[in-house]
Design an enzyme around this catalytic site. Sequence first.
Site, PDB file in Angstrom:
ATOM      1  N   CYS A 108      -6.259  27.084  69.566  1.00  0.00           N
ATOM      2  CA  CYS A 108      -5.885  28.511  69.857  1.00  0.00           C
ATOM      3  C   CYS A 108      -7.179  29.148  70.383  1.00  0.00           C
ATOM      4  CB  CYS A 108      -5.393  28.919  68.321  1.00  0.00           C
ATOM      5  SG  CYS A 108      -4.138  28.299  67.704  1.00  0.00           S
ATOM      6  N   HIS A 232      -7.683  36.474  68.419  1.00  0.00           N
ATOM      7  CA  HIS A 232      -6.376  35.383  68.274  1.00  0.00           C
ATOM      8  C   HIS A 232      -5.422  35.890  67.243  1.00  0.00           C
ATOM      9  CE1 HIS A 232      -4.264  31.858  68.071  1.00  0.00           C
ATOM     10  NE2 HIS A 232      -4.751  31.538  66.839  1.00  0.00           N
ATOM     11  N   ASN A 262       2.191  33.290  66.248  1.00  0.00           N
ATOM     12  CA  ASN A 262       0.949  32.824  66.850  1.00  0.00           C
ATOM     13  C   ASN A 262       1.326  31.644  68.172  1.00  0.00           C
ATOM     14  OD1 ASN A 262      -1.398  30.768  67.406  1.00  0.00           O
ATOM     15  ND2 ASN A 262      -1.657  30.481  65.045  1.00  0.00           N
TER      16      ASN A 262
END
Length: 307
Positions: A108, A232, A262
């Site tokens: 990520c 993020h 996500n």
Amino acid sequence: MGSVLVSWGTALPEKVVTNHDLASYLDTSDQWVTERTGIRERRIGGSTASLSVEASQRALERVGLAGSDIDLIVLSTTTADQMVPGTSADVSAQLGTRGGAMDINAACAGFVYALVVANGMLGPNTPRALVIGADTLSRITDWDDRSTAVLFADGAGAVVLEYREGPGNLLGWDLGVDGSARRFLYCDHGSTLKMEGREVFRKAVRAVVDSCEKVLSSAGLKASDIALCVPHQANIRIIEAANERLGIPMERTAVVLDRTGNTSSGSVPLALADAADAGRINEGDLVLMCGFGAGMTWSSAILRWGS
Ligand code: COA
């Protein structure tokens, strides 16, 4: 030598999956997921290549470019469509780009890694790059595991970077990894994501704060100089906790996770594009992007907006 970010585009699958949809078969609730994560719904579908191509086409069209104007693709993904070849090869073929194309996997945290790599490769002979962050985490999520199914989703964002004489607009970056933290978040071949959520949460806040402080200091800047923070998009509580320690108010932070969940590599460019499309970033503004993910990896970068 340096680069400037001249365009952006995004792609999300059509299919919307709400918390209520998940609660219809999992032992969870919309209230639990919203309060603990900030996520209300997510998008599921497509392949990493198809989302990458769609996001890239939008980024190219915004500034009247064609695939043949691109000299390099750096594609950040942790969910490549196949082992071999890299997903970036399929994307290059569909867009008709020139030059090289490569995948990068830093989980990520990957989009900022990709940005830094592309920035370093641009030059007079490689003047224009597509930097893509794309993931289809739904393909490696166990949809019967409530502790992960409520978090992960699919999406992509792409930006066009152009070479400029002079220092460019990427003012500083910090990349890091702690491979000893692998056990807290991983997915083995043929399996699904396994996670110790509480530990990931704790480590993520620490990593983001340390990395952002490092990149601010290396660029000779303070948190108050940052016009927009683009973190993020994993959990709103992680963003709030890191922001509080850094002294960055939520009003100066881009958040899309309520709508996207996500999306791993897609997360930072989706949030960046959302803020740009909403007119929240002005010429000359300083944008702080930061990420963390499995590895454990982390990354942060400061970008001056505009040409
Ligand atoms: N619905 C309802 N209850 C749930 C649940 C869900 N979807 N998922 C977990 N629970 C339960 C747990 O089983 C636990 O029950 P117990 O107390 O009876 O054991 C309880 O809720 C609290 O669990 P806990 O893990 O302490 O919750 P939390 O506040 O830490 O929230 C996460 C869990 C996963 C949302 C949170 O830890 C998180 O977001 N961590 C980071 C994950 C992440 O960002 N991963 C990607 C990194 S790139």
